[in-house]
Scaffold this active site. Sequence first.
Site, mmCIF file in Angstrom:
data_model
loop_
_atom_site.group_PDB
_atom_site.id
_atom_site.type_symbol
_atom_site.label_atom_id
_atom_site.label_comp_id
_atom_site.label_asym_id
_atom_site.label_seq_id
_atom_site.Cartn_x
_atom_site.Cartn_y
_atom_site.Cartn_z
ATOM 1 C CE LYS A 28 -10.531 -4.345 -4.306
ATOM 2 N NZ LYS A 28 -10.257 -3.174 -3.435
ATOM 3 C CD GLU A 47 -5.526 -2.475 -6.916
ATOM 4 O OE1 GLU A 47 -6.719 -2.552 -6.577
ATOM 5 O OE2 GLU A 47 -4.647 -3.247 -6.481
ATOM 6 C CE LYS A 80 -4.061 -2.063 0.243
ATOM 7 N NZ LYS A 80 -5.120 -1.868 -0.751
ATOM 8 C CG ASP A 124 -4.093 -0.656 -3.967
ATOM 9 O OD1 ASP A 124 -4.417 0.348 -4.618
ATOM 10 O OD2 ASP A 124 -4.909 -1.383 -3.379
ATOM 11 C CG ASP A 138 -9.918 -1.345 -6.540
ATOM 12 O OD1 ASP A 138 -11.082 -1.738 -6.787
ATOM 13 O OD2 ASP A 138 -9.410 -1.445 -5.412
#
EC number: 5.1.1.-
Length: 357
Positions: free
Chosen positions: A268, A219, A164, A191, A244
């Site tokens: 997702k 991402e 992250k 991400d 995303d």
Amino acid sequence: MSHTTIRSVAVEPLTIPLREPFTIATGSVTAARNVLITITLEDGSIGYGECAPFPPSTGESQETALVAASACATLIKGKDAAHWRTLSALIQSVYFAQATVCTGMEMAILDALTRSYNIPLYLFLGGASSSVETDLSIPMVKPDRGYEIAREAMQMGIKSLKVKVGGELREDVDRVEAIRSGAPHLSITLDANQGYTPNEALLCLEALDNRDIRPLMMEQPVHKDDFAGLRYVSQHTAVPIAADESASSPATIARLLTDTCVNIINLKIMKYGIVKTLDSAALCRSLHTQLMIGAMMESRLAISASAHIAAGLGGFKFIDLDTPMLLTEDPFIGGYEQQGCHYDLSQVQSGLGIYRK
């Protein structure tokens, strides 16, 4: 009345503490505050569904999901689960603003139906494979903690780490460098969870490149509505860029791909439901776009559903289904057998193969 008619629908809170706080660019959580749905068919088959709201991403909370799911239970009771696509359209037409509720209901319906049919969900969806291999996510922690997690992951047999970023650039670069030092042979993805401007995203990738660190992809580097920013980043780096939060519906996915904004789409199920996930995967395949599957803060139940989808359809290059490893406990068993980062579904007899402890 059919044996697959929905006899009853139960809704209850599902709260599970995390082992440690999980921080990303859009917030920090200390527990999975979800909702459990249990559907029983006329033949006694039971299906489970999970709603995993995360306010910064879905605009939902456990409280709103509980209310919406309870109302939705009345809507589908007495309907035939065999007509699962029609039921999905009905649920989506009323509760479209509560995406995780739509997902949880679809999950429970499909679980109950495939249990009734005595077939595992991954086979029902195509049976392309019977296993998936997940990465492990490392939140926005200090570099020394990132190093420790990377070492632990390597000992667990994890092969890929998702780091992250999206905060202060120097801290992000230091974190990634420490993680690379802790697990030098593991692949790394990034991400940013909408945390960067386009230029900041490129500066991050350039700084890492200068340290001989080249992630497999980045991402959601910019705000979900900044499609032009996504396209700018994609055009100015050799690192593949994934959407995303921007990929919030099949319609936005179509726009992202038509405008060549990204190279990868993260599907997702909590963002738009299972049926729309299947439709979105077909769209991506038709345009030769790489597929990823990820999750919110979910238990073994919802993660099993995503694993069955990824295995059933096949072709997912990036798998990010590690959240059960972050929980202090899990009220479910089954769904898959885990060895390191490998989820094996081959022993599932029917449905998701999930049972309550």
